[in-house]
Scaffold this active site. Structure first.
Site, short mmCIF file in Angstrom:
data_model
loop_
_atom_site.label_atom_id
_atom_site.label_comp_id
_atom_site.label_asym_id
_atom_site.label_seq_id
_atom_site.Cartn_x
_atom_site.Cartn_y
_atom_site.Cartn_z
N LEU A 128 2.88 6.68 2.00
CA LEU A 128 4.10 7.15 1.34
C LEU A 128 3.81 8.16 0.25
O LEU A 128 4.71 8.84 -0.22
CB LEU A 128 4.84 5.95 0.72
CG LEU A 128 5.39 4.93 1.72
CD1 LEU A 128 5.76 3.63 1.01
CD2 LEU A 128 6.58 5.50 2.47
N SER A 129 2.55 8.26 -0.14
CA SER A 129 2.16 9.19 -1.20
C SER A 129 2.31 10.63 -0.75
O SER A 129 2.11 10.97 0.42
CB SER A 129 0.70 8.93 -1.60
OG SER A 129 0.23 9.94 -2.44
N PRO A 170 0.81 -1.22 0.00
CA PRO A 170 0.00 0.00 0.00
C PRO A 170 0.84 1.28 0.00
O PRO A 170 1.86 1.37 0.69
CB PRO A 170 -0.83 -0.12 1.28
CG PRO A 170 -0.96 -1.59 1.48
CD PRO A 170 0.35 -2.17 1.05
N CYS A 171 0.36 2.25 -0.76
CA CYS A 171 1.14 3.48 -0.98
C CYS A 171 0.64 4.67 -0.18
O CYS A 171 1.31 5.70 -0.13
CB CYS A 171 1.11 3.84 -2.47
SG CYS A 171 -0.54 4.33 -3.08
N GLN A 172 -0.54 4.55 0.44
CA GLN A 172 -1.20 5.75 0.97
C GLN A 172 -0.33 6.56 1.92
O GLN A 172 -0.33 7.79 1.88
CB GLN A 172 -2.52 5.37 1.66
CG GLN A 172 -3.61 4.88 0.71
CD GLN A 172 -3.57 3.39 0.52
OE1 GLN A 172 -2.55 2.74 0.74
NE2 GLN A 172 -4.69 2.81 0.09
#
Length: 383
Positions: free
Chosen positions: A78-79, A74-76
């Site tokens: 790190l976005s 999941p990127c949330q």
């Protein structure tokens, strides 16, 4: 070569699987989102699928020894659009329980020779680069050498979607010279990546590999090619809705629309609504358009502003509507027979959260598959 095998973590709807293709065998797939798991089953069957939290996966759930582990974690957090929690965040932090599985496989002698981590480019700068260093440190601690590539899906599909891919190789095997380079390529190794690599401690830089990746053939799909005049599941806005969008545009974005009107041909663009700050510091919603033959990066539809809008300018007329679910699937490089959820938000969430299939195919064809051929030859020679 026998078909190589892989485990796919954070699998979503199986877009990495779509990219790797039928030349690979999926031994195991996992995702915690049960709605995504339904789509995975609809497209790939459920035999290899373990639905549920990655923390509940143990090595006994993983059959055999895979050649590759692919993890689009999941990127949330790190976005750049996220809250900045990084690898300590609730979602992106699931990297750690995933990597505990990799560590357990190593203790059992079943660690994969190849590993791919995929995430947003914000992973390079999160917490001043400390999160990227932590990822590299985790890999090095389990005997992997590694390098990274930043690949913009715009080279393959009409969507601006740069993503970070860390490709790791286990052990002391030296990758063939044609797969590595001493000089980073500006096509794949961005300034942000170079800076992140330079920040690594010396011991981790010693583990670094600059991967050589062939440039793809010129993209032959235009944005206009994937947009339907009669889309399924979404309706064209009425005149008042379109005018309301135009009214939210800055002078610069209105100029883009006017230029499209003067083009003398049908122009297809996209639009996002974004929150911006005025000169007085007050928040305002702006409509930002582009007519450069690329859609903006698909995002998960957490709010109305996250849903991308299609703009058609033709004969002085401007039409607008939400992008359809099938159009988002095309932007991810998925085939027309890929089965999507019936619910619009679920379909948009699925595609906006995935990996672009042709990008995965390019990495497999030009790095992973040649590496496995070389590795198998090395193993036979050693035996």
């Amino acid at each position: 070569m026998d078909r190589p095998s892989y485990y796919e973590f954070f699998a979503g709807g199986g877009m990495a699987r779509a990219g790797l293709g039928s030349g690979w065998r999926c031994l195991f797939a996992n995702d915690f989102d049960l709605k995504k798991c339904e789509t995975y089953r609809a497209n790939w069957g459920g035999e290899e699928l373990f639905p549920g939290d990655v923390r509940k996966v143990t090595t006994t759930d993983l059959p055999g020894r895979a050649d590759l582990v692919w993890a689009s974690f999941p990127c949330q957090d790190l976005s750049l659009a996220g809250a900045g929690a990084g690898l300590k965040g609730e979602r992106s932090g699931t990297f750690w329980p995933f990597f505990e599985i990799v560590k357990a496989l190593r203790k059992e002698g079943r660690h994969p020779p190849l590993l791919v981590l995929e995430n947003v480019c914000g992973a390079l700068t999160s917490h001043g680069g400390k999160d990227f260093t932590a990822l590299c440190g985790a890999l090095a601690g389990e005997g992997y050498r590694f390098g990274a590539l930043v690949i913009d899906a715009a080279l393959f599909v009409p969507q601006s979607r740069p993503r970070l891919f860390i490709v790791a190789l286990h052990g002391d095997f030296v990758a063939p010279a044609e797969l590595t380079t001493a000089e980073p390529s500006p096509l794949w190794h961005t300034r942000a990546l170079l800076t992140a690599q330079e920040r690594l401690p010396h011991a981790l830089r010693e583990k670094w590999i600059w991967w050589r990746l062939a440039a793809p053939a010129a993209r032959n799909t235009r944005l206009a090619d994937i947009i339907d005049d009669r889309p399924e599941g979404v309706a064209w806005h009425d005149r008042e809705e379109t005018q309301a969008l135009l009214a939210k545009m800055s002078d610069l974005n209105r100029a883009k629309v006017e230029a499209a009107k003067r083009a003398g041909r049908r122009m297809v663009g996209t639009l996002y609504r974004r929150t911006r700050y005025g000169a007085d510091g007050e928040k305002m919603q702006r409509a930002e358009a582009r007519f450069d033959d690329l859609a903006g990066c698909l995002r998960t539809p957490a709010g109305g502003s996250s849903r991308q809008i299609v703009l058609i300018v033709e004969k002085g007329r401007v039409r607008s509507r939400l992008i359809s679910a099938r159009e988002t699937a095309r932007l991810m490089g998925l085939p027309e027979d890929y089965q999507l959820p019936r619910n619009y938000n679920e379909a948009y969430h699925l595609t906006g959260d995935g990996v672009v299939a042709p990008v995965a195919r390019h990495i497999a064809a030009h790095i992973l598959e040649p590496l496995l051929i070389a590795l198998r030859g090395f193993s036979r020679a050693a035996a």
